[in-house]
Design a protein around this motif. Structure first.
Motif, PDB file in Angstrom:
ATOM      1  N   LEU A   1       9.251  -2.153  12.761  1.00 12.30           N
ATOM      2  CA  LEU A   1       9.756  -2.432  11.419  1.00 12.30           C
ATOM      3  C   LEU A   1       9.850  -3.929  11.152  1.00 12.30           C
ATOM      4  CD1 LEU A   1      12.474   0.349  10.992  1.00 12.30           C
ATOM      5  CD2 LEU A   1      10.035   0.388  10.457  1.00 12.30           C
ATOM      6  N   GLY A   2      10.198  -4.693  12.192  1.00  5.98           N
ATOM      7  CA  GLY A   2      10.239  -6.139  12.033  1.00  5.98           C
ATOM      8  C   GLY A   2       8.869  -6.716  11.733  1.00  5.98           C
ATOM      9  N   LEU A   3       7.845  -6.223  12.424  1.00  5.23           N
ATOM     10  CA  LEU A   3       6.476  -6.687  12.210  1.00  5.23           C
ATOM     11  C   LEU A   3       5.946  -6.222  10.855  1.00  5.23           C
ATOM     12  CD1 LEU A   3       5.224  -5.988  15.826  1.00  5.23           C
ATOM     13  CD2 LEU A   3       5.242  -8.239  14.735  1.00  5.23           C
ATOM     14  N   LEU A   4       6.253  -4.993  10.483  1.00  2.00           N
ATOM     15  CA  LEU A   4       5.815  -4.480   9.174  1.00  2.00           C
ATOM     16  C   LEU A   4       6.397  -5.332   8.041  1.00  2.00           C
ATOM     17  CD1 LEU A   4       4.307  -2.239   7.579  1.00  2.00           C
ATOM     18  CD2 LEU A   4       6.457  -0.942   7.598  1.00  2.00           C
ATOM     19  N   GLY A   5       7.652  -5.731   8.202  1.00  2.00           N
ATOM     20  CA  GLY A   5       8.299  -6.545   7.181  1.00  2.00           C
ATOM     21  C   GLY A   5       7.681  -7.916   7.033  1.00  2.00           C
ATOM     22  N   LYS A   6       6.979  -8.383   8.071  1.00  2.16           N
ATOM     23  CA  LYS A   6       6.327  -9.705   8.020  1.00  2.16           C
ATOM     24  C   LYS A   6       4.884  -9.647   7.529  1.00  2.16           C
ATOM     25  CE  LYS A   6       9.060 -11.527  11.893  1.00  2.16           C
ATOM     26  NZ  LYS A   6       9.000 -12.037  13.301  1.00  2.16           N
ATOM     27  N   MET A   7       4.330  -8.450   7.412  1.00  2.00           N
ATOM     28  CA  MET A   7       2.940  -8.322   7.009  1.00  2.00           C
ATOM     29  C   MET A   7       2.781  -8.597   5.515  1.00  2.00           C
ATOM     30  SD  MET A   7       1.220  -5.142   9.067  1.00  2.00           S
ATOM     31  CE  MET A   7      -0.340  -5.450   8.226  1.00  2.00           C
ATOM     32  N   PRO A   8       1.789  -9.411   5.142  1.00  2.80           N
ATOM     33  CA  PRO A   8       1.537  -9.641   3.731  1.00  2.80           C
ATOM     34  C   PRO A   8       0.910  -8.413   3.080  1.00  2.80           C
ATOM     35  CG  PRO A   8      -0.160 -10.686   5.041  1.00  2.80           C
ATOM     36  CD  PRO A   8       0.866 -10.159   6.019  1.00  2.80           C
ATOM     37  N   CYS A   9       1.028  -8.312   1.771  1.00  4.70           N
ATOM     38  CA  CYS A   9       0.390  -7.210   1.066  1.00  4.70           C
ATOM     39  C   CYS A   9      -1.135  -7.343   1.180  1.00  4.70           C
ATOM     40  CB  CYS A   9       0.796  -7.206  -0.401  1.00  4.70           C
ATOM     41  SG  CYS A   9       2.498  -6.677  -0.673  1.00  4.70           S
ATOM     42  N   PRO A  10      -1.858  -6.236   1.190  1.00  7.02           N
ATOM     43  CA  PRO A  10      -3.322  -6.292   1.315  1.00  7.02           C
ATOM     44  C   PRO A  10      -3.952  -6.973   0.098  1.00  7.02           C
ATOM     45  CG  PRO A  10      -2.609  -4.064   0.816  1.00  7.02           C
ATOM     46  CD  PRO A  10      -1.372  -4.841   1.115  1.00  7.02           C
ATOM     47  N   SER A  11      -5.111  -7.570   0.327  1.00 10.98           N
ATOM     48  CA  SER A  11      -5.847  -8.232  -0.740  1.00 10.98           C
ATOM     49  C   SER A  11      -7.268  -7.724  -0.783  1.00 10.98           C
ATOM     50  CB  SER A  11      -5.841  -9.746  -0.541  1.00 10.98           C
ATOM     51  OG  SER A  11      -6.399 -10.090   0.707  1.00 10.98           O
ATOM     52  N   VAL A  12      -7.873  -7.737  -1.955  1.00 16.28           N
ATOM     53  CA  VAL A  12      -9.253  -7.267  -2.118  1.00 16.28           C
ATOM     54  C   VAL A  12     -10.212  -8.323  -1.586  1.00 16.28           C
ATOM     55  CG1 VAL A  12     -11.008  -6.515  -3.775  1.00 16.28           C
ATOM     56  CG2 VAL A  12      -8.590  -5.951  -4.158  1.00 16.28           C
ATOM     57  N   CYS A  13     -11.230  -7.885  -0.849  1.00 12.42           N
ATOM     58  CA  CYS A  13     -12.233  -8.818  -0.314  1.00 12.42           C
ATOM     59  C   CYS A  13     -13.390  -8.976  -1.319  1.00 12.42           C
ATOM     60  CB  CYS A  13     -12.794  -8.315   1.002  1.00 12.42           C
ATOM     61  SG  CYS A  13     -11.570  -8.261   2.322  1.00 12.42           S
TER      62      CYS A  13
END
Length: 225
Positions: free
Chosen positions: A213-225
């Protein structure tokens, strides 16, 4: 064709499948296609694969000197296109979830080849990392989260994980409001967090919920390539 036979025998119309092997891949994809051809089909299928492995299957040469160097975006797009053509991926798969070690991961919507980048949390520090089993953790975490987002009644996750998934999902901006895509992007992000969390544990493919959960909270939102 063991995996293909197993898929034919045990999967139903609403079964979610995460493929985490390239052994016997063509018979397995044929089995998945047979399921998708049913009028009552409401399931889903994802191929979870390492970027370098995908390049080898697709016959794409990497510019880096080793797998640790990562795969360039152009190489990845070429590999996805070549693989999709060679394996008729759109007949059997909904998505491809592509990992690349410490480099960003990518999710591909097979039907239109749209690609989304998911950054992974940098674990490089003084602590000792144990990467064996991380790929298995990604696959297991992705499937668990995907099941949860499809139906909380069938969720294998606890309340803290369900709440974190709901929040992360709500934060994603998806053009056109594709809710199925929102689900799998969230599930893959959770799976990637499980993979990273497993690197913090000495025992293979074991994770601590607080780490995930700590790592998930640090992940940025996905972006389109």
């Amino acid at each position: 064709d063991t995996y293909g036979s197993l898929c034919s025998a045990i999967s139903a119309d609403q079964t979610l499948v995460v493929v985490d092997s390239v052994i016997g891949l063509k018979p397995l994809l044929a089995s998945l296609k047979e399921k998708r051809d049913s009028d009552s089909y409401k399931g889903g299928a994802v191929l979870k694969i390492n970027a370098s492995e995908l390049c080898r299957l697709a016959g794409v040469t990497q510019s880096g000197s080793s797998e640790a160097d990562g795969v360039s975006l152009d190489e990845l797009k070429e590999a996805v296109s070549s693989f999709s053509s060679q394996y008729s991926a759109s007949d059997a798969l909904d998505y491809m979830a592509i990992t690349d070690g410490r480099h960003p991961a990518h999710l591909v919507k097979v039907q239109d080849s749209s690609m989304y980048k998911l950054g992974v949390v940098d674990l490089t520090s003084d602590q000792t990392l144990y990467p064996i089993g991380a790929g298995d953790s990604v696959a297991a975490g992705t499937l668990a989260a995907w099941l949860n987002l499809r139906s909380e009644d069938a969720s294998p996750l606890d309340g803290a994980c369900r709440s974190a998934l709901a929040k992360w999902r709500d934060d994603i901006s998806i053009e056109g409001g594709d809710e199925s895509l929102r689900d799998i992007l969230t599930a893959f992000a959770f799976g990637l967090s499980c993979g990273s969390a497993s690197c913090l544990q000495q025992e293979n493919s074991v994770v601590a919920t607080k780490d995930v959960l700590g790592l998930l909270g640090k992940m940025p939102c996905p972006s389109v390539c």
